[in-house]
Design an enzyme around this catalytic site. Sequence first.
Site, PDB file in Angstrom:
ATOM      1  N   HIS A   1      -2.004  10.753  -0.012  1.00 15.15           N
ATOM      2  CA  HIS A   1      -2.236   9.556  -0.817  1.00 15.15           C
ATOM      3  C   HIS A   1      -2.162   9.829  -2.312  1.00 15.15           C
ATOM      4  O   HIS A   1      -1.764   8.983  -3.088  1.00 15.15           O
ATOM      5  CB  HIS A   1      -3.626   8.982  -0.501  1.00 15.15           C
ATOM      6  CG  HIS A   1      -3.622   8.133   0.735  1.00 15.15           C
ATOM      7  ND1 HIS A   1      -4.575   7.190   0.995  1.00 15.15           N
ATOM      8  CD2 HIS A   1      -2.769   8.074   1.766  1.00 15.15           C
ATOM      9  CE1 HIS A   1      -4.317   6.603   2.133  1.00 15.15           C
ATOM     10  NE2 HIS A   1      -3.225   7.124   2.630  1.00 15.15           N
TER      11      HIS A   1
ATOM     12  N   ASP B   1       4.076 -14.470  11.418  1.00 18.78           N
ATOM     13  CA  ASP B   1       2.757 -14.883  10.953  1.00 18.78           C
ATOM     14  C   ASP B   1       1.759 -13.743  11.166  1.00 18.78           C
ATOM     15  O   ASP B   1       1.258 -13.537  12.269  1.00 18.78           O
ATOM     16  CB  ASP B   1       2.361 -16.133  11.754  1.00 18.78           C
ATOM     17  CG  ASP B   1       1.011 -16.688  11.380  1.00 18.78           C
ATOM     18  OD1 ASP B   1       0.238 -15.990  10.705  1.00 18.78           O
ATOM     19  OD2 ASP B   1       0.723 -17.823  11.780  1.00 18.78           O
TER      20      ASP B   1
ATOM     21  N   GLU C   1       0.834  -1.212   0.000  1.00 20.88           N
ATOM     22  CA  GLU C   1       0.000   0.000   0.000  1.00 20.88           C
ATOM     23  C   GLU C   1       0.864   1.256   0.000  1.00 20.88           C
ATOM     24  O   GLU C   1       1.654   1.490   0.924  1.00 20.88           O
ATOM     25  CB  GLU C   1      -0.932   0.017   1.221  1.00 20.88           C
ATOM     26  CG  GLU C   1      -1.889   1.200   1.185  1.00 20.88           C
ATOM     27  CD  GLU C   1      -2.897   1.195   2.329  1.00 20.88           C
ATOM     28  OE1 GLU C   1      -3.272   0.114   2.810  1.00 20.88           O
ATOM     29  OE2 GLU C   1      -3.303   2.297   2.738  1.00 20.88           O
TER      30      GLU C   1
ATOM     31  N   LYS D   1      -7.386  -0.763  11.233  1.00 25.23           N
ATOM     32  CA  LYS D   1      -6.808  -1.191   9.942  1.00 25.23           C
ATOM     33  C   LYS D   1      -5.538  -0.386   9.676  1.00 25.23           C
ATOM     34  O   LYS D   1      -4.518  -0.911   9.227  1.00 25.23           O
ATOM     35  CB  LYS D   1      -7.834  -0.997   8.825  1.00 25.23           C
ATOM     36  CG  LYS D   1      -7.420  -1.548   7.471  1.00 25.23           C
ATOM     37  CD  LYS D   1      -6.611  -0.569   6.648  1.00 25.23           C
ATOM     38  CE  LYS D   1      -6.252  -1.172   5.296  1.00 25.23           C
ATOM     39  NZ  LYS D   1      -5.295  -0.354   4.553  1.00 25.23           N
TER      40      LYS D   1
HETATM   41  C1  MEV Z   1      -5.638   3.494   5.080  1.00 24.96           C
HETATM   42  O1  MEV Z   1      -4.980   2.313   4.703  1.00 24.96           O
HETATM   43  C2  MEV Z   1      -5.651   3.628   6.572  1.00 24.96           C
HETATM   44  C3  MEV Z   1      -6.461   4.796   7.129  1.00 24.96           C
HETATM   45  O2  MEV Z   1      -7.790   4.763   6.615  1.00 24.96           O
HETATM   46  C4  MEV Z   1      -6.450   4.649   8.624  1.00 24.96           C
HETATM   47  C5  MEV Z   1      -7.381   5.583   9.354  1.00 24.96           C
HETATM   48  O3  MEV Z   1      -8.398   6.002   8.784  1.00 24.96           O
HETATM   49  O4  MEV Z   1      -7.092   5.833  10.545  1.00 24.96           O
HETATM   50  C6  MEV Z   1      -5.862   6.120   6.702  1.00 24.96           C
END
Ligand code: MEV
Length: 440
Positions: free
Chosen positions: A393, A296, A84, A280
Amino acid sequence: MEPIAGFSKLSKKQKINWLVDTYLQGSEDAKEVLQQYWNKDAELQRLHDDFSENTLSNYYMPFGVAPNFLINDKLYAIPMAIEESSVVAAASKAAKFWLNRGGFHSQILGKKKLGHVHFIFYGDKEKIKQFFDARLINKFKDDTASITKNMEKRGGGILSIQLVDKTDQIEGYFQIEAKFDTVDSMGANFINSCLEQFSKTLENEMAASDLFSQEEKDSLQIVMSILSNYTPENMVRAEVKCPVSELGEEGIEAEEFAEKFMQAVRIAEVEPYRAATHNKGIMNGVDAVVIATGNDFRAVEAAAHTHASRGGSYGSLTHCEIKNGEFRFWIDLPIALGTVGGLTSLHPLVRFALDILGKPNAQELMGIVAVAGLAQNFAALRSLTTTGIQKGHMKMHLYNILNQLGATDKERDYFTIYFRDKTVSHHAVVTEFNRIRKKG
Ligand code: MEV
């Protein structure tokens, strides 16, 4: 289309031929795609082939590094394997931010892993409890002596064994719950071997005992013996702190930022929809280091999300407080990692990753991984509560589109400037790309 028998016995070439003939009309181009990733070094290729079954090729992931991580006063460059875009950049940015504010701190809150023999027994509860304490615990230890010998030499082994009565949840359901110290190994094989031996010992000892009736003996059913990937007693904490007044940067008011940041964490603590995305982002950092160091990541994910829902509702893995003018931000992560065994000595890139980290032991690595997760979360929340994440991004998004279009370095430079004050979209990039190419 027919199912195939004995696929695993075919050679790699035969497997590819069958696959491509069956699903891709025998396309030579498709075979070439697989073959272009084979390593020229046959020995290295065989090593990778043998990590798994039915291996056809290698799957590249970018392997990068985020420098300037000050953790417990030691400076690390953290290896990260992740596809990513912007994760490594975000980690590096957070590392730099905290470098001048005391760095990150990590501490081990526990190093016990656990596993269970899940079994059913419909006999007298008191009898099995008594039998367990008087006979089985010692016998379990004796019968696993050959398995535990080496682990004990390294300072680990079985820490405790107890019988857990779960009959209020499922009729006749009991567990042998054992805790282990697996030192610097992740320990899955060690734990599972011990547990499987416990289940055999339980069966044999009960069959030979006079304490139980034949009916009770016949009721014993070993359902399964397996470690738990939830390791609440194998826990690491990583944290950062500094006076609120030091949190500001160009264009960002320190107090306002600290408050907004803390609200963002609070929202993730109570709101599962936000917590999923919040966590995430944390796992972006955690998994990248876990993969780079040959561990792992599925086990790590399972433990993290179980921990995040331990209160009955899914919430944030990180926490934040502002007290007496001090900002504190931390993560508690249950995480089982190894720095010996598994891929750690086999995979050359994993060895490299561990070498640049200074050959850490498992506990040090737990701290590094937790820091990577915390840093990632800090970077994400800092962007989200100030500029928004799209700004960061979009540059990586732009480069991905330009790579797809086959842009030259000169064109890349042109597009970097062109999109400085415009919104990047696939359509906008392609349109401008076609325009400048047509122009010549
Ligand atoms: C993107 O991979 C992760 C984010 O969405 C985490 C977040 O929103 O805290 C930027």
